[in-house]
Write a protein that holds these residues in place. Structure first.
Motif, short mmCIF file in Angstrom:
data_model
loop_
_atom_site.label_atom_id
_atom_site.label_comp_id
_atom_site.label_asym_id
_atom_site.label_seq_id
_atom_site.Cartn_x
_atom_site.Cartn_y
_atom_site.Cartn_z
N ARG A 49 -16.25 21.25 42.34
CA ARG A 49 -15.91 21.10 40.91
C ARG A 49 -17.15 20.77 40.10
O ARG A 49 -17.30 21.23 38.97
CB ARG A 49 -14.86 20.01 40.73
CG ARG A 49 -13.49 20.37 41.26
CD ARG A 49 -12.42 19.44 40.69
NE ARG A 49 -12.64 18.04 41.03
CZ ARG A 49 -12.25 17.48 42.17
NH1 ARG A 49 -11.65 18.21 43.10
NH2 ARG A 49 -12.46 16.19 42.38
N LYS A 52 -19.67 23.22 38.11
CA LYS A 52 -19.43 23.81 36.78
C LYS A 52 -20.43 23.31 35.75
O LYS A 52 -20.63 23.96 34.72
CB LYS A 52 -18.01 23.51 36.31
CG LYS A 52 -17.73 22.05 35.98
CD LYS A 52 -16.30 21.86 35.53
CE LYS A 52 -16.02 20.38 35.21
NZ LYS A 52 -14.63 20.19 34.77
N THR A 68 -23.69 28.86 35.40
CA THR A 68 -23.79 27.59 36.10
C THR A 68 -23.72 27.88 37.60
O THR A 68 -23.47 29.02 38.02
CB THR A 68 -22.64 26.65 35.72
OG1 THR A 68 -21.41 27.22 36.17
CG2 THR A 68 -22.58 26.44 34.20
N LEU A 70 -21.38 27.04 39.44
CA LEU A 70 -20.00 27.42 39.75
C LEU A 70 -19.77 28.90 39.47
O LEU A 70 -19.26 29.63 40.34
CB LEU A 70 -19.02 26.58 38.93
CG LEU A 70 -17.54 26.91 39.16
CD1 LEU A 70 -17.14 26.70 40.61
CD2 LEU A 70 -16.67 26.07 38.24
N THR A 71 -20.14 29.37 38.27
CA THR A 71 -19.93 30.79 37.98
C THR A 71 -20.77 31.66 38.90
O THR A 71 -20.33 32.72 39.34
CB THR A 71 -20.24 31.10 36.51
OG1 THR A 71 -21.60 30.70 36.20
CG2 THR A 71 -19.29 30.36 35.57
N THR A 377 -24.12 16.07 37.84
CA THR A 377 -24.24 17.27 37.02
C THR A 377 -25.42 17.09 36.08
O THR A 377 -25.94 15.98 35.91
CB THR A 377 -22.96 17.51 36.20
OG1 THR A 377 -22.79 16.42 35.29
CG2 THR A 377 -21.73 17.63 37.11
#
Length: 395
Positions: A49, A52, A68, A70-71, A377
């Motif tokens: 998670r 992201k 990011t 995540l993508t 993050t």
């Protein structure tokens, strides 16, 4: 409708029914294969998670257009599934490895990794692949009877061998990052062999994704122009062909269509070269693939040479662009100052990190601080630095 593009399963594909299993014994799922279960555990992980808001080249707050972690991981998974399906390999294992491959990355991309490695120089160093292993075997704490995600041998093997055999070119066990050595079952992962074919697919799908999507992000950020890349082999040709095919197309659609075609070229080359190697090397099992003297999954020599030219261009025009360098410098200062403060004043860490760190020796505490920072993050690192170093931002 045309015929199916799904190849029949090949003999050297990883078979979930013959998985080497997990280091912590668990009942098998009644509805999912072991590799599907690995994929699902990765998706539900906290570290997944947090991807992201972790970036690769840019910083998360610079805009929501840029990719990011995540993508990027989702894009790698899509490519890996497509390639695995075409080659007759296990799609679920390829997807699981693609989704997990960046779990160990710290905030601020490679700048963050470089800075953490510098901070940890006296304490065993920092390596994002080793940190990924640490995340999935120790830091994720979701289950009542074990730490980590208890992934299968095949998934763990693929994660640590993302760049090929771990023990190669004279490298010895003592030369490995400390985060690798801390894993008690490390030697059982056959460190001197290649990973299975699905892991090799996931690793090169990573290359396909970041090469082509960095073109997209670099153009969108204005770090270079379409005109600038006209002399880059392959890339320049594809952009020229798109503009020739659609002379009135707006710039953003030209970029999107060119990147789409480029990804297709990379995938077609990868599957064709891998099929040629499979015919020449003739592996009969996944163990044969592991014990080959060269990778089974590869790009052709021609594409590999063109890929190197693209990387040289991106290194000069994007990764070392002065605007990116300024952000790198800023990011490294943030992490350096956070690391120094937490190491010397562990009571400034939030619970439960502070309770653990205050009872440790300096060497052990450094790894705890590193784990805490690596899990941040981009935005959290910026906010944490502001809270700790700016009096007007204290909470």
């Amino acid at each position: 409708m045309t015929g199916s593009l799904i190849s029949p399963r090949v003999d050297y594909a990883s078979d979930p029914a013959r998985s080497r299993g997990r280091f912590q014994i668990e009942p098998e799922s009644r509805t999912r294969t072991p590799f599907q279960r690995d994929r699902d555990r990765i998706i539900h992980a906290s570290a997944f998670r947090r991807l992201k808001m972790k970036t690769q080249v840019f910083v998360a707050h610079e805009g929501d257009h840029f990719r990011t972690r995540l993508t990027h991981s989702l894009e790698v998974a899509q490519i890996a599934r497509s390639v695995a399906r075409t080659l007759g390999l296990d799609e679920d294992l390829a997807e699981a490895l693609a989704l997990a491959h960046d779990l160990g990355h710290p905030p601020f991309g490679h700048a963050g990794e470089d800075q953490l490695d510098e901070c940890m120089e006296a304490f065993g160093g920092f390596d994002h692949n080793a940190q990924t292993l640490r995340v999935v075997t120790r830091l994720e704490q979701r289950y009542p009877t074990f730490d980590g995600l208890n992934l299968t041998f095949e998934t763990l093997e693929g994660l640590i061998k993302h760049n090929g055999p771990v023990l190669k070119n004279g490298k010895r066990m003592q030369d490995l990052p400390q985060a690798f050595l801390d894993f008690e079952h490390l030697e059982q992962l056959d460190l001197d062999t290649y990973a299975g074919p699905e892991a090799q697919v996931a690793a090169l799908s990573d290359d396909i994704a970041y090469n082509n999507h960095d073109i997209d992000d670099g153009l969108s950020a204005g770090l270079f122009t379409i005109e600038d890349i006209k002399d880059v082999p392959l890339v320049g040709r594809i952009f020229h062909q798109v503009q020739k095919d659609y002379p009135l197309l707006d710039r953003q659609r030209v970029i999107s269509e060119a990147v789409r075609r480029l990804i297709g070229v990379w995938i077609e080359d990868l599957t064709a070269e891998t099929s040629r190697r499979a015919k020449r090397l003739n592996p009969k099992s996944v163990e044969d693939v592991r014990n080959l003297n060269e990778p089974l999954v590869a790009f052709s020599e021609k594409l590999d040479a063109e890929q190197k030219e693209l990387r040289r261009f991106l290194m000069e025009r994007m990764y070392r662009h002065y605007k990116v360098n300024r952000k790198r410098s800023q990011a490294k200062r943030i992490l350096k100052e956070l690391f120094g403060l937490f190491l010397s004043e562990p009571d400034t860490l939030p619970p439960p990190w502070n309770e653990t760190a205050q009872q440790m020796t300096k060497d052990a505490r450094a790894r705890v601080v590193c784990d805490y920072i690596a899990g941040m993050t981009d935005n959290y690192a910026i906010d944490e630095h502001r809270r700790l170093f700016n009096l007007d931002a204290m909470i």
